[in-house]
Design a protein around this motif. Structure first.
Motif, PDB file in Angstrom:
ATOM      1  N   LEU A  87      18.286  -3.057 -17.956  1.00 46.81           N
ATOM      2  CA  LEU A  87      17.703  -3.827 -19.055  1.00 46.81           C
ATOM      3  C   LEU A  87      16.988  -5.064 -18.514  1.00 46.81           C
ATOM      4  O   LEU A  87      15.906  -5.433 -18.969  1.00 46.81           O
ATOM      5  CB  LEU A  87      18.802  -4.241 -20.038  1.00 46.81           C
ATOM      6  N   ARG A  88      17.605  -5.662 -17.504  1.00 42.75           N
ATOM      7  CA  ARG A  88      17.024  -6.830 -16.860  1.00 42.75           C
ATOM      8  C   ARG A  88      15.653  -6.486 -16.253  1.00 42.75           C
ATOM      9  O   ARG A  88      14.682  -7.205 -16.429  1.00 42.75           O
ATOM     10  CB  ARG A  88      18.002  -7.246 -15.757  1.00 42.75           C
ATOM     11  N   GLU A  89      15.603  -5.352 -15.571  1.00 43.07           N
ATOM     12  CA  GLU A  89      14.324  -4.932 -14.973  1.00 43.07           C
ATOM     13  C   GLU A  89      13.295  -4.628 -16.052  1.00 43.07           C
ATOM     14  O   GLU A  89      12.120  -4.991 -15.937  1.00 43.07           O
ATOM     15  CB  GLU A  89      14.540  -3.693 -14.100  1.00 43.07           C
ATOM     16  N   PHE A 146      23.012  -2.999 -17.587  1.00 46.79           N
ATOM     17  CA  PHE A 146      22.682  -4.419 -17.631  1.00 46.79           C
ATOM     18  C   PHE A 146      21.512  -4.713 -16.687  1.00 46.79           C
ATOM     19  O   PHE A 146      20.531  -5.363 -17.061  1.00 46.79           O
ATOM     20  CB  PHE A 146      23.910  -5.236 -17.235  1.00 46.79           C
ATOM     21  N   ARG A 199      21.032 -17.689  -7.637  1.00 45.69           N
ATOM     22  CA  ARG A 199      20.312 -16.457  -7.276  1.00 45.69           C
ATOM     23  C   ARG A 199      20.784 -15.294  -8.125  1.00 45.69           C
ATOM     24  O   ARG A 199      19.995 -14.437  -8.515  1.00 45.69           O
ATOM     25  CB  ARG A 199      20.487 -16.149  -5.784  1.00 45.69           C
ATOM     26  N   LEU A 200      22.074 -15.274  -8.459  1.00 42.30           N
ATOM     27  CA  LEU A 200      22.615 -14.189  -9.271  1.00 42.30           C
ATOM     28  C   LEU A 200      22.029 -14.213 -10.689  1.00 42.30           C
ATOM     29  O   LEU A 200      21.596 -13.196 -11.213  1.00 42.30           O
ATOM     30  CB  LEU A 200      24.141 -14.307  -9.333  1.00 42.30           C
ATOM     31  N   ILE A 201      22.007 -15.392 -11.295  1.00 44.18           N
ATOM     32  CA  ILE A 201      21.551 -15.504 -12.683  1.00 44.18           C
ATOM     33  C   ILE A 201      20.040 -15.296 -12.799  1.00 44.18           C
ATOM     34  O   ILE A 201      19.566 -14.638 -13.716  1.00 44.18           O
ATOM     35  CB  ILE A 201      21.933 -16.874 -13.279  1.00 44.18           C
ATOM     36  N   THR A 202      19.283 -15.862 -11.866  1.00 47.10           N
ATOM     37  CA  THR A 202      17.827 -15.804 -11.998  1.00 47.10           C
ATOM     38  C   THR A 202      17.220 -14.636 -11.226  1.00 47.10           C
ATOM     39  O   THR A 202      16.047 -14.336 -11.404  1.00 47.10           O
ATOM     40  CB  THR A 202      17.183 -17.087 -11.461  1.00 47.10           C
ATOM     41  N   GLY A 203      18.024 -13.970 -10.403  1.00 46.62           N
ATOM     42  CA  GLY A 203      17.510 -12.853  -9.618  1.00 46.62           C
ATOM     43  C   GLY A 203      16.415 -13.258  -8.639  1.00 46.62           C
ATOM     44  O   GLY A 203      15.706 -12.410  -8.117  1.00 46.62           O
ATOM     45  N   PHE A 229      21.382  -8.774 -24.297  1.00 46.95           N
ATOM     46  CA  PHE A 229      22.084  -8.744 -23.007  1.00 46.95           C
ATOM     47  C   PHE A 229      23.585  -8.949 -23.157  1.00 46.95           C
ATOM     48  O   PHE A 229      24.377  -8.281 -22.500  1.00 46.95           O
ATOM     49  CB  PHE A 229      21.532  -9.828 -22.066  1.00 46.95           C
ATOM     50  N   PHE A 230      23.958  -9.901 -24.008  1.00 49.53           N
ATOM     51  CA  PHE A 230      25.354 -10.338 -23.971  1.00 49.53           C
ATOM     52  C   PHE A 230      26.191  -9.863 -25.150  1.00 49.53           C
ATOM     53  O   PHE A 230      27.394 -10.038 -25.155  1.00 49.53           O
ATOM     54  CB  PHE A 230      25.430 -11.861 -23.820  1.00 49.53           C
ATOM     55  N   ILE A 232      13.094  -5.684 -19.300  1.00 46.67           N
ATOM     56  CA  ILE A 232      12.607  -6.839 -20.068  1.00 46.67           C
ATOM     57  C   ILE A 232      11.768  -7.768 -19.192  1.00 46.67           C
ATOM     58  O   ILE A 232      10.805  -8.368 -19.654  1.00 46.67           O
ATOM     59  CB  ILE A 232      13.777  -7.613 -20.715  1.00 46.67           C
ATOM     60  N   THR A 233      12.119  -7.880 -17.907  1.00 46.85           N
ATOM     61  CA  THR A 233      11.324  -8.719 -17.008  1.00 46.85           C
ATOM     62  C   THR A 233       9.871  -8.246 -16.979  1.00 46.85           C
ATOM     63  O   THR A 233       8.947  -9.043 -16.973  1.00 46.85           O
ATOM     64  CB  THR A 233      11.905  -8.691 -15.580  1.00 46.85           C
ATOM     65  N   PRO A 267      19.270 -13.350 -18.494  1.00 49.47           N
ATOM     66  CA  PRO A 267      19.193 -13.048 -17.059  1.00 49.47           C
ATOM     67  C   PRO A 267      18.042 -12.123 -16.665  1.00 49.47           C
ATOM     68  O   PRO A 267      18.263 -11.000 -16.246  1.00 49.47           O
ATOM     69  CB  PRO A 267      20.538 -12.382 -16.786  1.00 49.47           C
ATOM     70  N   LEU A 268      16.814 -12.576 -16.807  1.00 53.00           N
ATOM     71  CA  LEU A 268      15.690 -11.775 -16.306  1.00 53.00           C
ATOM     72  C   LEU A 268      15.552 -12.012 -14.803  1.00 53.00           C
ATOM     73  O   LEU A 268      16.280 -12.797 -14.225  1.00 53.00           O
ATOM     74  CB  LEU A 268      14.414 -12.181 -17.024  1.00 53.00           C
TER      75      LEU A 268
END
Lengths: 315, 206
Positions: free
Chosen positions: A83-85, A80, B16-20, A104-105, A87-88, B169-170
């Motif tokens: 993937l976040r890193e 998770f 902070r958790l959701i938006t990093g 993601f979900f 796609i960002t 959540p990026l």
């Protein structure tokens, strides 16, 4: 079976603990010894890496100790965040928002659910067939066709690398190997040890002996001396650890070499992606290492190949 | 029992958790100096993100300036805005330029609060920074001791774009730049252009 009473497992964990203690001592000695400013930066980074290794090892061992479910959850979280890193760093359009939400979900959790319930047939095709066909469909429904192919490919590749490939590591627990039932956790630990040790040894050999760069435009840190030295040494360790696996020593040597080579390929490809996006690291989550993807780049390539080799020859 | 402080901590952590998002202090250190943080606006998360990325002692004395037509509704929104975020709710009929809103802002600054302001007046699509409304200029002129800190928010429009309800959540980022002040003899247009350029510059550096 309780893994923490398995003597082979305890021996492995003891070995890792000893190695970490030794590196912490070396890091501490270097920190006291070295005074020149540029070298101190390298030492500070080295010690940050070692500290992070202690934490990563503790988390991983805790997950292994809970049996299958803990490992599945740990790798699901890892995927998770990876993937976040990914796609960002990858430009997507406003029209991809809902598609990304699915990635993601829905797709990432379902992939790990399939690992958890050990449904191999769907696990193997869920992302390459269903997710890969759904993604362009969902984006097409959103109506934006600009860069459509590139956008689709980026999201598909994010899922492939960060979720599908990584999920093959905990999937090792579902393999039914004759004479090795319920010992899948040791196979998982073996894969992680060889992959990560190969990375670490390539780093160590590169820093001490490295001269000739392999692909200078891609990664200044990858040298022939470091890579060959690291891969040979890690293959040797992988061979000497044959007793925790269902492999014979010779088979262990070949498989360990395969893990190291695919791992190297993963590192190279992920470096190319970072170069393309103009960044040095995927993130900042792990002190001294960068992001999670920086730490698991070799695992992304090694895990699926290792999984399928073991599945083909040993089940 | 007052649940607002606990809710504030929870909300800040959750944001902070959701938006990093982690604050990157590129040109200003996090101090308790009285400030107006002004930022580009592209997502409903923007207010929360700046507020949550401030260190707790600063957060307690910083009030987001928010649109009353959205936040001043009975129930959860009003409780969040008034009790948890301690927001300064203003009518945005005429954007920050409307006289009543400016009076409220000035009042709050006179009382020693720091503020969070979105001088574009409305949410953009996240690709460009729009022209700034003149409210920021009036603040700079009337309160020369208040530091105007540009905050560039990145990727929040990708996390929760305009018109979407579910966040992806990026990893967003909030970059705090060097404080601005009105230069002697600087007119409104020149100042607003400079303030906008400072924001855009922060975006280009990351």
């Amino acid at each position: 079976m309780n893994l923490l009473t398995d003597p082979e497992m305890l021996l492995l964990l003891g070995g890792i603990g000893g190695l970490l203690t030794l590196s912490s001592l070396i890091g501490w000695a270097l920190d006291r010894r070295v005074r020149e400013a540029p070298a101190r930066l390298v030492i500070a980074n080295l010690n940050a890496r070692i500290r992070s290794w202690w934490i990563m090892t503790a988390v991983f061992v805790a997950a292994l100790a809970t049996g299958g479910i803990g490992s599945v959850i740990l790798f699901a979280l890892t995927s998770f965040i990876a993937l976040r890193e990914f796609i960002t760093l990858t430009p997507t359009h406003r029209a991809d928002h809902r598609t990304l939400f699915w990635a993601f979900f829905i797709f990432a959790p379902v992939q790990y659910l399939l690992v958890g319930i050990q449904w191999y047939g769907l696990f193997a095709i869920f992302i390459p067939v269903y997710a890969f066909l759904f993604i362009p469909l969902r984006s097409a429904l959103a109506g934006d066709t600009e860069d459509f192919l590139a956008r689709t490919a980026k999201i598909q590749w994010g899922l492939m690398i960060a979720v599908y490939c990584v999920s093959h590591a905990p999937a090792l627990l579902m393999l039914e190997i004759p004479g090795y039932q319920g010992e899948g956790a040791k196979l998982l630990l073996y894969l992680i040890i060889v992959v990560q040790l190969s990375d670490v040894l390539q780093y160590v050999f590169g820093k001490t002996l490295g001269k000739h760069r392999i692909v200078p435009r891609l990664s200044p840190n990858k040298t022939w001396e470091g890579t060959v030295g690291g891969i040979v040494a890690a293959t040797l360790v992988g061979t000497l650890l044959w007793w925790v696996t269902p492999f014979t020593p010779w088979a262990a040597a070949v498989i360990a070499l395969l893990i190291c080579l695919t791992g190297f390929a993963g590192g190279l490809v992920m470096s190319a992606i970072k170069r393309d996006r103009g960044v040095k690291d995927f993130g900042t989550l792990i002190e001294g290492h960068g992001g999670i993807l920086d730490r698991i780049d070799s695992l992304c390539f090694a895990a699926p190949v290792f999984f399928h080799v073991v599945r083909y020859y040993y089940t | 029992m007052n649940t607002a402080p606990a809710a504030a901590r929870l909300l800040a952590g959750l944001t902070r958790l959701i938006t990093g998002v982690r604050a990157q202090w590129a040109g200003a250190a996090p101090t308790t100096a009285q400030r107006v943080y002004y930022a580009n606006h592209s997502s409903h998360l923007d207010t929360l993100v700046i507020w949550a990325s401030l260190p707790a002692p600063l957060r307690a004395r910083t009030r987001p300036v928010a649109a009353a037509d959205y936040w001043d509704r009975p129930g959860l929104r009003r409780w969040l805005a008034c009790q948890v975020l301690n927001a300064l709710l203003v009518e945005r009929a005429g954007g920050c330029g409307s006289r009543e809103a400016l009076r409220r802002i000035d009042e709050s600054l006179a009382a020693g609060d720091s503020l969070i302001l979105f001088p574009e007046g409305t949410r953009g699509d996240g690709t460009t920074v729009g022209e700034l409304k003149p409210g920021l200029y009036f603040v700079a002129r009337q309160r020369p001791t208040v530091e105007l800190v540009p905050v560039y928010l990145q990727d929040l429009s990708r996390i929760l774009p305009k018109g979407e309800v579910l966040p992806v959540p990026l990893l967003g980022s909030a970059t705090f730049g060097a404080p601005l002040a009105l230069a002697p003899g600087e007119d409104r247009h020149a100042f607003l252009q400079r303030a906008r350029a400072a924001l855009i510059g922060l975006g280009a550096r990351g």
